[in-house]
Design a protein around this motif. Structure first.
Motif, PDB file in Angstrom:
ATOM      1  N   PRO A 129      61.976  33.644  14.089  1.00 15.25           N
ATOM      2  CA  PRO A 129      62.612  33.177  12.733  1.00 15.25           C
ATOM      3  C   PRO A 129      62.963  31.766  12.764  1.00 15.25           C
ATOM      4  CG  PRO A 129      64.164  34.489  13.540  1.00 15.25           C
ATOM      5  CD  PRO A 129      63.186  34.512  14.419  1.00 15.25           C
ATOM      6  N   PHE A 130      62.980  30.896  11.717  1.00 12.46           N
ATOM      7  CA  PHE A 130      63.331  29.913  11.519  1.00 12.46           C
ATOM      8  C   PHE A 130      64.368  29.774  10.459  1.00 12.46           C
ATOM      9  CE2 PHE A 130      59.456  29.285  13.519  1.00 12.46           C
ATOM     10  CZ  PHE A 130      59.613  28.549  14.851  1.00 12.46           C
ATOM     11  N   LEU A 131      65.507  29.165  10.409  1.00 10.94           N
ATOM     12  CA  LEU A 131      66.397  29.129   9.483  1.00 10.94           C
ATOM     13  C   LEU A 131      66.802  27.477   9.009  1.00 10.94           C
ATOM     14  CD1 LEU A 131      68.983  31.735  10.669  1.00 10.94           C
ATOM     15  CD2 LEU A 131      67.404  31.852   8.841  1.00 10.94           C
ATOM     16  N   TYR A 132      66.762  27.191   7.882  1.00 10.82           N
ATOM     17  CA  TYR A 132      66.856  25.940   7.442  1.00 10.82           C
ATOM     18  C   TYR A 132      67.827  25.953   6.358  1.00 10.82           C
ATOM     19  CZ  TYR A 132      62.490  24.887   9.602  1.00 10.82           C
ATOM     20  OH  TYR A 132      61.541  24.616  10.797  1.00 10.82           O
ATOM     21  N   TYR A 133      68.994  25.106   6.672  1.00  7.45           N
ATOM     22  CA  TYR A 133      69.931  24.989   5.699  1.00  7.45           C
ATOM     23  C   TYR A 133      70.335  23.559   5.522  1.00  7.45           C
ATOM     24  CZ  TYR A 133      74.157  26.292   3.099  1.00  7.45           C
ATOM     25  OH  TYR A 133      75.135  26.406   2.012  1.00  7.45           O
ATOM     26  N   ASP A 134      70.703  23.016   4.400  1.00  5.32           N
ATOM     27  CA  ASP A 134      70.883  21.295   4.253  1.00  5.32           C
ATOM     28  C   ASP A 134      72.326  20.939   4.983  1.00  5.32           C
ATOM     29  OD1 ASP A 134      72.708  22.723   2.541  1.00  5.32           O
ATOM     30  OD2 ASP A 134      72.245  21.302   0.997  1.00  5.32           O
ATOM     31  N   SER A 135      73.102  21.751   5.458  1.00  6.70           N
ATOM     32  CA  SER A 135      74.428  21.091   5.927  1.00  6.70           C
ATOM     33  C   SER A 135      75.117  22.383   6.683  1.00  6.70           C
ATOM     34  CB  SER A 135      75.304  20.643   5.081  1.00  6.70           C
ATOM     35  OG  SER A 135      76.600  20.280   5.851  1.00  6.70           O
ATOM     36  N   ALA A 180      79.330  33.718   5.068  1.00  8.07           N
ATOM     37  CA  ALA A 180      78.369  34.918   5.094  1.00  8.07           C
ATOM     38  C   ALA A 180      76.915  34.356   5.988  1.00  8.07           C
ATOM     39  CB  ALA A 180      77.862  35.364   3.872  1.00  8.07           C
ATOM     40  N   LEU A 181      76.508  33.142   5.412  1.00  8.93           N
ATOM     41  CA  LEU A 181      75.354  32.673   6.383  1.00  8.93           C
ATOM     42  C   LEU A 181      75.622  32.521   7.573  1.00  8.93           C
ATOM     43  CD1 LEU A 181      72.472  31.444   6.281  1.00  8.93           C
ATOM     44  CD2 LEU A 181      73.239  29.398   5.105  1.00  8.93           C
ATOM     45  N   ARG A 182      76.973  31.834   7.890  1.00  5.28           N
ATOM     46  CA  ARG A 182      77.209  31.520   9.200  1.00  5.28           C
ATOM     47  C   ARG A 182      77.203  32.928  10.073  1.00  5.28           C
ATOM     48  NH1 ARG A 182      79.368  27.151  10.878  1.00  5.28           N
ATOM     49  NH2 ARG A 182      80.072  26.334   9.113  1.00  5.28           N
ATOM     50  N   ALA A 183      77.577  34.009   9.495  1.00  7.35           N
ATOM     51  CA  ALA A 183      77.569  35.281  10.396  1.00  7.35           C
ATOM     52  C   ALA A 183      76.241  35.554  10.444  1.00  7.35           C
ATOM     53  CB  ALA A 183      78.451  36.215   9.491  1.00  7.35           C
ATOM     54  N   PHE A 184      75.358  35.693   9.528  1.00  6.38           N
ATOM     55  CA  PHE A 184      73.858  35.924   9.849  1.00  6.38           C
ATOM     56  C   PHE A 184      73.473  35.175  10.956  1.00  6.38           C
ATOM     57  CE2 PHE A 184      69.460  35.358   8.513  1.00  6.38           C
ATOM     58  CZ  PHE A 184      68.849  36.743   8.491  1.00  6.38           C
ATOM     59  N   VAL A 185      73.446  33.740  10.915  1.00 11.49           N
ATOM     60  CA  VAL A 185      73.116  32.999  12.030  1.00 11.49           C
ATOM     61  C   VAL A 185      73.413  33.314  13.173  1.00 11.49           C
ATOM     62  CG1 VAL A 185      72.915  30.467  12.578  1.00 11.49           C
ATOM     63  CG2 VAL A 185      72.448  31.073  10.432  1.00 11.49           C
ATOM     64  N   VAL A 244      71.613  36.419  14.001  1.00 12.10           N
ATOM     65  CA  VAL A 244      70.030  36.280  14.564  1.00 12.10           C
ATOM     66  C   VAL A 244      70.103  35.446  15.934  1.00 12.10           C
ATOM     67  CG1 VAL A 244      67.977  34.995  14.232  1.00 12.10           C
ATOM     68  CG2 VAL A 244      69.222  36.113  12.327  1.00 12.10           C
ATOM     69  N   LYS A 245      71.018  34.593  16.310  1.00 12.23           N
ATOM     70  CA  LYS A 245      71.171  34.121  17.442  1.00 12.23           C
ATOM     71  C   LYS A 245      71.243  35.116  18.825  1.00 12.23           C
ATOM     72  CE  LYS A 245      72.550  29.371  16.496  1.00 12.23           C
ATOM     73  NZ  LYS A 245      73.599  28.465  16.584  1.00 12.23           N
ATOM     74  N   GLU A 246      72.117  36.068  18.455  1.00 14.48           N
ATOM     75  CA  GLU A 246      72.639  37.040  19.309  1.00 14.48           C
ATOM     76  C   GLU A 246      71.333  38.021  19.617  1.00 14.48           C
ATOM     77  OE1 GLU A 246      75.059  37.773  21.461  1.00 14.48           O
ATOM     78  OE2 GLU A 246      76.015  35.788  20.911  1.00 14.48           O
TER      79      GLU A 246
END
Length: 42
Positions: A14-20, A27-32, A35-37
């Motif tokens: 997966p590739f995750l793109y977020y502007d900052s 919630a997005l930080r937890a999801f990222v 996914v990394k784990e």
């Protein structure tokens, strides 16, 4: 089961793109992090 074998390509993940990263919602930080784990070799 692929229908057209010649057109099947590998999936590098997966590739995750977020502007900052600085203003990333919790919630997005937890999801990222999740996914990394999952991507780490056992």
């Amino acid at each position: 089961m692929p229908i057209i074998e010649a057109w099947v390509t590998g999936f590098s993940g997966p590739f995750l793109y977020y502007d900052s990263r600085r203003h990333m919602p919790p919630a997005l930080r937890a999801f990222v992090g999740f996914v990394k784990e999952q991507r780490r070799p056992a």
